[in-house]
Motif scaffolding. Structure first.
Motif, PDB file in Angstrom:
ATOM      1  N   ILE A  90      15.262 -60.964  11.945  1.00  0.00           N
ATOM      2  CA  ILE A  90      15.369 -59.987  13.026  1.00  0.00           C
ATOM      3  C   ILE A  90      16.843 -59.798  13.346  1.00  0.00           C
ATOM      4  N   THR A  91      17.279 -58.557  13.439  1.00  0.00           N
ATOM      5  CA  THR A  91      18.647 -58.248  13.816  1.00  0.00           C
ATOM      6  C   THR A  91      18.664 -56.909  14.536  1.00  0.00           C
ATOM      7  N   ILE A 119       6.763 -58.358  23.900  1.00  0.00           N
ATOM      8  CA  ILE A 119       6.487 -59.315  22.835  1.00  0.00           C
ATOM      9  C   ILE A 119       6.299 -58.503  21.557  1.00  0.00           C
ATOM     10  N   GLY A 120       7.083 -58.812  20.522  1.00  0.00           N
ATOM     11  CA  GLY A 120       7.044 -58.034  19.299  1.00  0.00           C
ATOM     12  C   GLY A 120       6.471 -58.814  18.127  1.00  0.00           C
ATOM     13  N   MET A 121       6.184 -58.076  17.024  1.00  0.00           N
ATOM     14  CA  MET A 121       5.623 -58.706  15.832  1.00  0.00           C
ATOM     15  C   MET A 121       6.279 -58.134  14.576  1.00  0.00           C
ATOM     16  N   ILE A 122       6.625 -59.035  13.648  1.00  0.00           N
ATOM     17  CA  ILE A 122       7.190 -58.660  12.360  1.00  0.00           C
ATOM     18  C   ILE A 122       6.302 -59.213  11.255  1.00  0.00           C
ATOM     19  N   THR A 123       6.512 -58.752  10.030  1.00  0.00           N
ATOM     20  CA  THR A 123       5.674 -59.182   8.920  1.00  0.00           C
ATOM     21  C   THR A 123       6.484 -59.227   7.631  1.00  0.00           C
ATOM     22  N   ASP A 126       6.725 -61.741   1.207  1.00  0.00           N
ATOM     23  CA  ASP A 126       7.241 -62.906   0.497  1.00  0.00           C
ATOM     24  C   ASP A 126       7.830 -63.978   1.404  1.00  0.00           C
ATOM     25  N   GLY A 127       7.870 -63.752   2.712  1.00  0.00           N
ATOM     26  CA  GLY A 127       8.422 -64.724   3.640  1.00  0.00           C
ATOM     27  C   GLY A 127       9.925 -64.664   3.760  1.00  0.00           C
ATOM     28  N   ILE A 128      10.572 -63.836   2.970  1.00  0.00           N
ATOM     29  CA  ILE A 128      12.033 -63.728   2.981  1.00  0.00           C
ATOM     30  C   ILE A 128      12.499 -62.377   3.506  1.00  0.00           C
ATOM     31  N   ASN A 129      11.838 -61.324   3.096  1.00  0.00           N
ATOM     32  CA  ASN A 129      12.198 -59.969   3.528  1.00  0.00           C
ATOM     33  C   ASN A 129      11.211 -59.509   4.593  1.00  0.00           C
ATOM     34  N   TRP A 130      11.718 -59.395   5.832  1.00  0.00           N
ATOM     35  CA  TRP A 130      10.870 -59.098   6.980  1.00  0.00           C
ATOM     36  C   TRP A 130      11.072 -57.671   7.461  1.00  0.00           C
ATOM     37  N   GLU A 131      10.017 -57.118   8.064  1.00  0.00           N
ATOM     38  CA  GLU A 131      10.069 -55.767   8.610  1.00  0.00           C
ATOM     39  C   GLU A 131       9.190 -55.703   9.853  1.00  0.00           C
ATOM     40  N   TYR A 136       4.199 -53.132  16.143  1.00  0.00           N
ATOM     41  CA  TYR A 136       5.462 -53.832  16.400  1.00  0.00           C
ATOM     42  C   TYR A 136       5.524 -54.387  17.814  1.00  0.00           C
ATOM     43  N   LYS A 137       5.126 -53.586  18.800  1.00  0.00           N
ATOM     44  CA  LYS A 137       5.118 -54.041  20.187  1.00  0.00           C
ATOM     45  C   LYS A 137       3.723 -54.520  20.543  1.00  0.00           C
TER      46      LYS A 137
END
Length: 211
Positions: A90-91, A119-123, A126-131, A136-137
């Motif tokens: 997250i950035t 409160i947000g959610m990412i996915t 591969d566990g390395i590249n997140w989006e 999302y909210k």
């Protein structure tokens, strides 16, 4: 000047039994690198389908003028060695308190976090590249009761998702504070029919609370 903050690090405790005794690592298991500086705190760890481990951990964003980043690190076992990857999870937004899990049915990683106003959610596949996740909210800084009444806390932080053995979310725990009152809320979660991503809940609003 806060002399303690630059020394904040993450350690690991291990034991053969939940009842202990527990042994704490003598040295931190991860140091600031690449996408974070100053400190390594608020770790969230889960095991991936290949047996390796993934961690989202908070630090200062390099040249971020007080902004925090959520770095992504990997390791073959909980004790490490942990390696921070090139891209953060997250950035671009100030966030804290990640919680992550692996969904064995959707074959995806998911993470929740708090961003002060929601409160947000990412996915990640591969566990390395997140989006950003499709939803999302997850919820704004409000708790909706079954009768439609809304409770607005001053602070709503530390989200944690409890998942079952297949990685299906069942409960969302949130720490809340309003004036001098503090509470940890347990909000039951539901799953949408979209097998590609979790819908928590499917209507896109605040999870229902059973009182």
């Amino acid at each position: 000047k806060n002399e303690a903050r630059p020394n904040q690090r993450t350690f690991v405790a291990s034991s053969k039994s939940l009842e202990g005794p527990w042994t704490i690592s003598e040295q931190p298991i991860i140091q600031p690198a690449k996408t974070i500086t100053t400190l390594t705190v608020n770790p969230a760890v889960c095991q991936g389908p290949n047996g390796s481990y993934f961690m989202i951990i908070k630090g200062d964003k390099p040249n971020g003028n007080g902004m925090r980043n959520q770095a992504l690190a990997t390791a073959p076992k909980p004790e490490g060695p942990w390696t921070i990857q090139d891209n953060p999870a997250i950035t671009g937004i100030d966030t804290e308190d990640a919680s992550i899990w692996y969904d064995k049915i959707r074959k995806r990683f998911y993470g929740v976090f708090h961003a002060h106003t929601f409160i947000g959610m990412i996915t990640s596949v591969d566990g390395i590249n997140w989006e950003k996740a499709q939803q999302y909210k997850l919820t704004s800084k409000a708790i909706l009761f079954d009768d439609g009444e809304a409770w607005i806390p001053d602070r709503m932080e530390r989200p944690f998702v409890l998942a079952d053995e297949k990685g299906q979310p069942t409960m969302l725990y949130i720490a809340c504070k309003k004036k001098n009152m503090t509470a940890i809320l347990a909000l039951p979660l539901t799953i949408s029919n979209n097998k590609k991503e979790s819908g928590i809940p499917p209507n896109g609003g605040t999870p229902n609370m059973n009182r």
